[in-house]
Design an enzyme around this catalytic site. Structure first.
Site, short mmCIF file in Angstrom:
data_model
loop_
_atom_site.label_atom_id
_atom_site.label_comp_id
_atom_site.label_asym_id
_atom_site.label_seq_id
_atom_site.Cartn_x
_atom_site.Cartn_y
_atom_site.Cartn_z
N CYS A 52 0.82 -1.21 0.00
CA CYS A 52 0.00 0.00 0.00
C CYS A 52 0.86 1.26 0.00
O CYS A 52 1.70 1.46 0.88
CB CYS A 52 -0.92 0.01 1.22
SG CYS A 52 -1.91 1.51 1.35
N ARG B 160 -0.01 4.68 2.99
CA ARG B 160 0.07 4.41 4.42
C ARG B 160 0.37 5.61 5.31
O ARG B 160 0.36 5.49 6.53
CB ARG B 160 1.10 3.31 4.68
CG ARG B 160 0.57 1.96 4.31
CD ARG B 160 1.61 0.90 4.54
NE ARG B 160 2.51 0.75 3.40
CZ ARG B 160 3.67 0.10 3.45
NH1 ARG B 160 4.08 -0.41 4.60
NH2 ARG B 160 4.42 -0.01 2.36
N TRP C 283 -9.18 5.49 -0.33
CA TRP C 283 -9.72 6.13 -1.53
C TRP C 283 -8.85 5.70 -2.70
O TRP C 283 -7.77 5.12 -2.51
CB TRP C 283 -9.77 7.64 -1.39
CG TRP C 283 -8.46 8.28 -1.07
CD1 TRP C 283 -7.46 8.59 -1.95
CD2 TRP C 283 -7.99 8.68 0.22
NE1 TRP C 283 -6.40 9.16 -1.28
CE2 TRP C 283 -6.70 9.23 0.04
CE3 TRP C 283 -8.54 8.63 1.52
CZ2 TRP C 283 -5.95 9.73 1.12
CZ3 TRP C 283 -7.78 9.12 2.56
CH2 TRP C 283 -6.52 9.67 2.36
N GLU D 244 -5.11 3.17 -10.45
CA GLU D 244 -5.75 1.87 -10.21
C GLU D 244 -6.89 1.67 -11.20
O GLU D 244 -7.14 0.57 -11.69
CB GLU D 244 -6.32 1.78 -8.79
CG GLU D 244 -5.30 1.92 -7.69
CD GLU D 244 -5.94 1.69 -6.33
OE1 GLU D 244 -6.31 2.68 -5.68
OE2 GLU D 244 -6.12 0.51 -5.94
N1 ARG Z 1 -6.85 -1.80 -7.11
C1 ARG Z 1 -8.14 -2.10 -6.57
C2 ARG Z 1 -9.23 -1.59 -7.51
O1 ARG Z 1 -8.93 -1.00 -8.51
C3 ARG Z 1 -8.34 -1.50 -5.20
C4 ARG Z 1 -7.28 -1.85 -4.15
C5 ARG Z 1 -7.30 -0.96 -2.93
N2 ARG Z 1 -7.08 0.42 -3.31
C6 ARG Z 1 -7.08 1.48 -2.48
N3 ARG Z 1 -6.89 2.66 -2.97
N4 ARG Z 1 -7.30 1.33 -1.17
O2 ARG Z 1 -10.40 -1.72 -7.26
#
Ligand code: ARG
Length: 390
Positions: free
Chosen positions: A80, A83, A251, A256
């Site tokens: 992560c 953090r 968030w 991602e």
């Molecule tokens: N990578 C994952 C997604 O696209 C989420 C993982 C957790 N991500 C976060 N920002 N807490 O759905």
């Protein structure tokens, strides 16, 4: 088995029959009380916990221990990048919930709490597993995920990552609309009731339609994404106690969604579509059409979330914050376990400071683990491989 050269998520062989590990309990409690002096001396607490483990095979965390343990699990999460905020985690103690109905309504509450105003990092911690006893769990990998269907002419519709899970839900009688962004039902399993499906109410699902600051046609692609990423199938382990149902959220980091969920060829695979709309020359890789489309896709994601007032960060800002976190922790004399392959963003890696260094790879506890059975349930919606595949 550990495959040489294959970097897997650190894991431990969890023996669900074994009593709570007294050594781990002691390590955790000492750290918890050392970092929170207002909790008083740890020795009397250690004596109680040792006696509880000896008598019952496990022990019960106080609210303070539970809360700090969850924060430590986040602080220790080597994949992560976010953090820096570990102390701000909102911990909801849900250890008393037993029925699937109760669990469901608390999960809805989790999503509405997390998605209110900005986005708040929240964890809901349900009952600890008792050694040798069945426990409640959620099969889904996240509380909100989009279904995946095998469309006409073999064209996938929705999120291909969820195709098998979606088929399993249909096998239980669930019917989606068949659209690209159908939110899957929650599959909640309890020892007394088996698995039951629940449809999330609209107020629990905050979504952002994706448009572009300059290209009006972008909105026509019909893309959208949910505001809250809430992992629901990882086991939280604190001081030798295991919490198999402890969904948590932060968030989104723009990449991602923009560089993985929308871009991966085995997910929404949008780069060829975006490149075509941009009129890019896709006849050769050296035109870097993929890279150019990727940038515009990611701008669209960040801009749309900002327009909607939903918290999201870009990979440059979040990388700088992670560097700040490394410095803070170093000053506190603590190691920061980190997995380079996950910390470095999936686009423009070398433009961010996190790229230009190595990290310690440590498996510190408290921690979140993805168990093999949990991964199978999330992928297949079943404990048995369909058609004998694996
Ligand atoms: N990578 C994952 C997604 O696209 C989420 C993982 C957790 N991500 C976060 N920002 N807490 O759905």
């Amino acid at each position: 088995m550990k495959v040489p050269g294959y970097r897997d998520h650190p894991t431990e062989a969890w023996d669900p029959v074994a009593p709570a590990d007294a050594g781990e309990a002691e390590d955790f409690l000492r750290r918890c009380y050392l970092e929170n002096l207002r909790l008083g001396p740890v020795e009397p607490r250690l004596a109680i916990v040792r006696a509880q483990i000896a008598a019952t095979g496990t022990y019960t965390h106080t609210t303070e221990e539970l809360s700090y343990g969850a924060k430590l699990a986040w602080r220790n999460a080597s994949r992560c990048i976010g953090r820096l905020y570990w102390r701000s985690l909102v911990v909801l103690d849900r250890r008393r919930a037993r029925t699937a109905d109760d669990i469901f309504s608390l999960l809805v509450h989790h999503l509405t709490t997390a998605g209110r105003d900005a986005i708040r990092p929240v964890i809901s911690i349900f009952a600890a597993a008792q050694p040798g006893r069945p426990f409640a769990r959620v099969w889904n990998e996240q509380l909100i995920r989009y279904a995946g269907y095998q469309g006409a002419k073999g064209c996938p519709v929705g999120d291909p990552r969820q195709t098998r899970f979606t088929a399993a839900m249909q096998g239980f009688g669930w019917r989606g609309k068949g659209d690209a962004f159908d939110v899957l039902p929650l599959a909640i399993e309890t020892p007394a009731e088996g698995v039951r499906l629940y449809e999330l109410p609209e107020r629990a699902i905050r979504e952002v339609p994706i448009a572009h600051p300059e290209y009006a046609w972008f909105a026509e692609l019909g893309l959208r994404w949910h505001a809250v990423p809430a992992i629901s199938n990882m086991r939280l382990t604190i001081g030798g106690v295991h919490y198999p149902l402890a969904p948590f959220n932060g968030w989104y980091l723009g990449t991602e969604i923009g560089a993985r969920n929308f871009a991966d060829a085995d997910r929404f695979n949008m780069l060829p579509v975006v490149a075509a709309r941009l009129g890019l020359d896709t006849s050769s890789e050296t035109t870097l059409w993929r890279d150019r489309a990727l940038v515009e896709l990611n701008r669209a994601v960040l801009w749309s979330f900002e327009q909607a007032g939903v918290k999201i960060t870009d990979h440059h800002t979040e990388s700088q914050r992670f560097m700040a976190h490394l410095r803070t922790e170093e000053r506190a004399g603590r190691p920061v376990p980190a997995d380079w392959t996950w910390i470095v963003p999936p686009m423009s890696g070398s433009l961010t400071p996190v790229f230009h260094r190595y990290y310690e790879e440590l498996d510190l506890r408290p921690a979140f683990y993805l168990d093999a059975e949990a991964a199978t349930l999330a992928r297949d919606g079943s404990r048995h491989c369909p058609h004998g595949e694996n």
